[in-house]
Design an enzyme around this catalytic site. Structure first.
Site, PDB file in Angstrom:
ATOM      1  N   SER A 126       1.001  -1.017  -0.473  1.00 27.85           N
ATOM      2  CA  SER A 126       0.089  -0.071   0.055  1.00 27.85           C
ATOM      3  C   SER A 126       0.887   0.970   0.139  1.00 27.85           C
ATOM      4  O   SER A 126       1.785   1.148   0.706  1.00 27.85           O
ATOM      5  CB  SER A 126      -0.724  -0.347   1.330  1.00 27.85           C
ATOM      6  OG  SER A 126      -1.552   1.159   1.603  1.00 27.85           O
ATOM      7  N   TYR A 150      -2.806   0.000  10.462  1.00 25.99           N
ATOM      8  CA  TYR A 150      -2.918  -0.111   9.021  1.00 25.99           C
ATOM      9  C   TYR A 150      -1.482  -0.394   8.261  1.00 25.99           C
ATOM     10  O   TYR A 150      -0.704  -0.894   7.650  1.00 25.99           O
ATOM     11  CB  TYR A 150      -4.331  -0.241   8.164  1.00 25.99           C
ATOM     12  CG  TYR A 150      -3.931  -0.409   6.513  1.00 25.99           C
ATOM     13  CD1 TYR A 150      -4.183  -1.831   6.359  1.00 25.99           C
ATOM     14  CD2 TYR A 150      -3.677   0.906   5.210  1.00 25.99           C
ATOM     15  CE1 TYR A 150      -4.145  -2.058   4.871  1.00 25.99           C
ATOM     16  CE2 TYR A 150      -3.822  -0.063   4.287  1.00 25.99           C
ATOM     17  CZ  TYR A 150      -3.599  -1.021   3.924  1.00 25.99           C
ATOM     18  OH  TYR A 150      -4.031  -1.529   2.713  1.00 25.99           O
ATOM     19  N   LYS A 154       1.394  -3.618   6.618  1.00 26.10           N
ATOM     20  CA  LYS A 154       1.889  -2.493   4.764  1.00 26.10           C
ATOM     21  C   LYS A 154       3.416  -2.617   5.536  1.00 26.10           C
ATOM     22  O   LYS A 154       4.668  -3.888   5.016  1.00 26.10           O
ATOM     23  CB  LYS A 154       1.155  -2.251   4.453  1.00 26.10           C
ATOM     24  CG  LYS A 154       0.388  -2.501   4.056  1.00 26.10           C
ATOM     25  CD  LYS A 154      -0.253  -3.389   4.029  1.00 26.10           C
ATOM     26  CE  LYS A 154      -1.692  -4.249   3.485  1.00 26.10           C
ATOM     27  NZ  LYS A 154      -1.447  -5.582   2.048  1.00 26.10           N
ATOM     28  N   ASP A 296      -5.416   9.446   8.321  1.00 24.77           N
ATOM     29  CA  ASP A 296      -5.442  10.464   7.503  1.00 24.77           C
ATOM     30  C   ASP A 296      -4.479  11.077   7.262  1.00 24.77           C
ATOM     31  O   ASP A 296      -3.752  12.316   7.763  1.00 24.77           O
ATOM     32  CB  ASP A 296      -6.484  10.835   6.371  1.00 24.77           C
ATOM     33  CG  ASP A 296      -7.806   9.514   6.082  1.00 24.77           C
ATOM     34  OD1 ASP A 296      -7.674   8.444   5.895  1.00 24.77           O
ATOM     35  OD2 ASP A 296      -8.671   9.275   5.771  1.00 24.77           O
TER      36      ASP A 296
END
Length: 336
Positions: A126, A150, A154, A296
């Site tokens: 990602s 998250y 990764k 974000d």
């Protein structure tokens, strides 16, 4: 004899489209999926598209016995690994779930591969591994970091694969860093169909367009971007599926690992996506501004040059194609 690919998470959004492209390229495919975020009728629809029976095993990448049985029963040549939890916001609320599924799941899979003598893996990574990037478009050489559990999973998975490859030259890995997949298969038979309220933008917009949800929540409109909303590199899922096929082909043909961005190299904002979807659906869509989500970032889009040079990859479809194919998919599903 055709080479056989194990596709973990193969009934999901990206996995199902990659299944179709693998079949088109002449591979045999075995799907492993626990159906935690996939509809059970997807295999029926894949049979219609491919014109052949689908081999799908219900199971989990955390189940070593299940994986051992698959490798014993099938002559697997390579694995494409999608099976993971993938929502940035949810990962901040359930970090243990993400650490277990994403990291332990990969380790369990690698252990089964090693026992079976299969050493070729394409890993679904990602763009979140770039954290808040210092330059745009982001090259693969950019520093890696994370802004969410998250993203952390990764990054750990990437670093683990690098260490394994360094320790044993039998292993070859294709690490694919991609951005925001969107759109659907041109038949309208498969597309993104999350089991609950979507975490990704396009399926959320799609549910507003079909009337399943009343309003689109835009998480943050005060970012340092042209219209204040987050900017991402959206890529059509058919382009992305093709990139996975090119990655596994390159690994099998050259025996050399690679780490590349898969994207268009163009950033689109949330409002860009909303307007494009309104054009596809033929009507305006209600939205509201909500607080920013934890984890974000303002803007990220990648430099796809290396994928072109190493894999021959180039995205062919744009934002309007993504929205038109998505609308074809969701309106067809709603009316059947």
């Amino acid at each position: 004899m055709a080479q056989k690919i194990l596709l973990t998470g193969g009934a999901g959004f990206i996995g199902s489209h990659t299944y179709v492209e693998l079949c088109n390229a002449g591979y045999e495919v075995v799907i492993l999926d626990n159906f935690s975020n996939a509809q059970r009728d997807v295999t029926d629809r894949l049979e219609v598209i491919s014109g052949a029976a689908v081999t799908c095993i219900e199971g989990d990448v955390l189940d070593a016995d299940c994986l051992d049985r698959i490798f014993s029963d099938h002559q697997i040549n390579a694995v494409i690994h999608f099976a993971a939890l993938k929502a940035v916001g949810e990962s901040t609320e359930k970090p243990l779930d993400y650490l277990t599924t994403n990291i332990s799941g990969l380790y369990t899979l690698l252990g089964a591969m090693q026992r079976a003598g299969v050493f070729t893996l394409v890993f679904s990574s990602s763009a979140t591994v770039y954290g808040q990037p210092d330059q745009l478009p982001v090259p693969e050489t950019a520093p890696r970091s994370f802004n969410s559990p998250y993203g952390y999973t990764k990054l750990v998975c990437e670093q683990s694969l690098e260490q394994i490859a360094d320790s044993d030259d039998r292993w070859t890995f294709g690490i694919l860093r991609y951005f925001n997949p969107a759109g659907a298969h041109p038949t309208g038979l498969i597309g993104e169909d999350p089991n609950d309220i979507p975490n990704n933008l396009m399926p959320y917009i799609a549910k507003v367009a079909t009337g399943e949800l009343e309003t689109l929540s835009i998480f943050g409109a005060d970012y340092d971007t042209p219209d204040g909303t987050g900017v991402r590199d959206y890529i059509h899922v058919m382009d992305l599926a093709r990139g996975h096929v090119q990655s596994v082909e390159t690994l099998l043909n050259t025996g050399e690992s690679h780490t590349v961005n898969l994207g268009t190299g163009t950033g689109y904002s949330v409002l860009d996506m909303l307007k494009a979807y309104e054009r596809a659906a033929g009507h305006t869509l209600a939205y509201e501004i909500a607080p920013r989500r934890a984890g974000d970032i303002a803007c990220v889009y990648g430099d796809p040059k290396l994928a072109r040079d190493l894999l021959g990859f180039k995205a062919k479809l744009g934002l309007d194609d993504m929205c038109a194919s998505s609308w074809n998919w969701v309106s067809r599903r709603k009316n059947t």
